[in-house]
Design a protein around this motif. Structure first.
Motif, mmCIF file in Angstrom:
data_model
loop_
_atom_site.group_PDB
_atom_site.id
_atom_site.type_symbol
_atom_site.label_atom_id
_atom_site.label_comp_id
_atom_site.label_asym_id
_atom_site.label_seq_id
_atom_site.Cartn_x
_atom_site.Cartn_y
_atom_site.Cartn_z
ATOM 1 N N ASP A 69 37.250 -9.905 35.888
ATOM 2 C CA ASP A 69 38.377 -8.990 35.701
ATOM 3 C C ASP A 69 39.674 -9.761 35.913
ATOM 4 O OD1 ASP A 69 40.206 -6.970 35.566
ATOM 5 O OD2 ASP A 69 39.248 -5.692 37.070
ATOM 6 N N SER A 71 42.660 -8.434 34.725
ATOM 7 C CA SER A 71 43.714 -7.476 34.392
ATOM 8 C C SER A 71 44.846 -7.479 35.417
ATOM 9 C CB SER A 71 43.127 -6.069 34.268
ATOM 10 O OG SER A 71 42.499 -5.677 35.482
ATOM 11 N N ARG A 135 45.880 -15.775 23.375
ATOM 12 C CA ARG A 135 46.051 -15.572 24.826
ATOM 13 C C ARG A 135 46.391 -16.905 25.478
ATOM 14 N NH1 ARG A 135 43.901 -10.769 26.716
ATOM 15 N NH2 ARG A 135 45.327 -11.215 28.447
ATOM 16 N N ASP A 196 38.872 -4.336 27.936
ATOM 17 C CA ASP A 196 39.170 -3.690 29.217
ATOM 18 C C ASP A 196 39.714 -4.664 30.254
ATOM 19 O OD1 ASP A 196 36.907 -5.155 29.506
ATOM 20 O OD2 ASP A 196 35.700 -3.584 30.458
ATOM 21 N N GLY A 197 40.328 -5.748 29.791
ATOM 22 C CA GLY A 197 40.919 -6.708 30.726
ATOM 23 C C GLY A 197 39.907 -7.626 31.363
ATOM 24 N N LYS A 198 38.749 -7.785 30.737
ATOM 25 C CA LYS A 198 37.707 -8.653 31.258
ATOM 26 C C LYS A 198 37.644 -9.934 30.439
ATOM 27 C CE LYS A 198 36.017 -5.688 34.318
ATOM 28 N NZ LYS A 198 34.786 -4.947 34.000
#
Length: 202
Positions: A69, A71, A135, A196-198
């Motif tokens: 994670d 995020s 990214r 999901d921000g993973k």
């Protein structure tokens, strides 16, 4: 050849084998060697099931990927996770770190190859080829010095990237080797970003 003997005892004073005692292997030697070889093969065949059961099963191999994670990460923050028993550095780079990496001419790099498992093996070591597409703020690397396998220190060295205190290898903000004995840039593993921000490594 004359053979000298003591008159009473008949002790042979000659040295070395007689002509009848040749050095050629006999059928008995062949059978002994063959039996030993068959025994070794049989022992290996008997032990193999016990050795093979120590290999990871399908469920363990399915864990070859990890989810992290990211995020809540912010610029300038780094975390280290373990993947396949190895440390993986995840760095949320600042704009200054990205700019410094992009401005570095490829001619100044010790290793001109990206070492990115997501790209062809001959991809050049530009910052774009070291960071994930879309990214670029994230740099994800196997955190092992390519010299002798030590773990470098982050935000250190001449380029404020990574520094290996073992033998003095210096990496920049894209994880590329710049000085020292390390021969290659740090490895970029296979990765992907989930919605999901993973971050998925492996």
């Amino acid at each position: 050849m004359a053979v000298e003997t003591y008159p009473a005892s008949g002790i042979d004073l000659s040295s070395g084998p007689s002509p009848e005692e040749g050095s050629e292997p006999t059928r008995r030697d062949f059978f002994i060697i063959s039996a030993g070889a068959f025994a070794a093969v049989g022992a290996a065949a008997t032990l193999w099931p016990f050795i093979d059961q120590m290999n990871p099963d399908a469920s363990a191999l399915a864990l070859a990927s990890i989810e992290v994670d990211i995020s809540a990460m912010e610029p300038g923050q780094s975390i280290t996770v373990v993947w396949r028993g190895k440390p993986v550095f995840i760095r949320y780079r600042t704009e200054e770190e990205i700019a410094a990496a992009k401005e570095t001419p490829l001619s100044e790099l010790k290793d001109p190859v990206a070492r990115n498992d997501n790209l062809p093996a001959d991809a050049r070591a530009t910052d774009e080829n070291r960071a994930p597409a879309g990214r670029e703020e994230f740099l994800v690397m196997v955190g092992i010095c390519t010299h002798l396998g030590c773990v470098p220190l982050g935000e250190a060295g001449d380029y404020n990237g990574w520094f290996c205190p073992c033998h003095g290898s210096v990496y920049d903000t894209a994880g590329r080797i710049r000085h020292g004995p390390a021969p290659e840039n740090m490895l970029i593993p296979v990765m992907d970003f989930a919605a999901d921000g993973k971050l998925i490594v492996g």
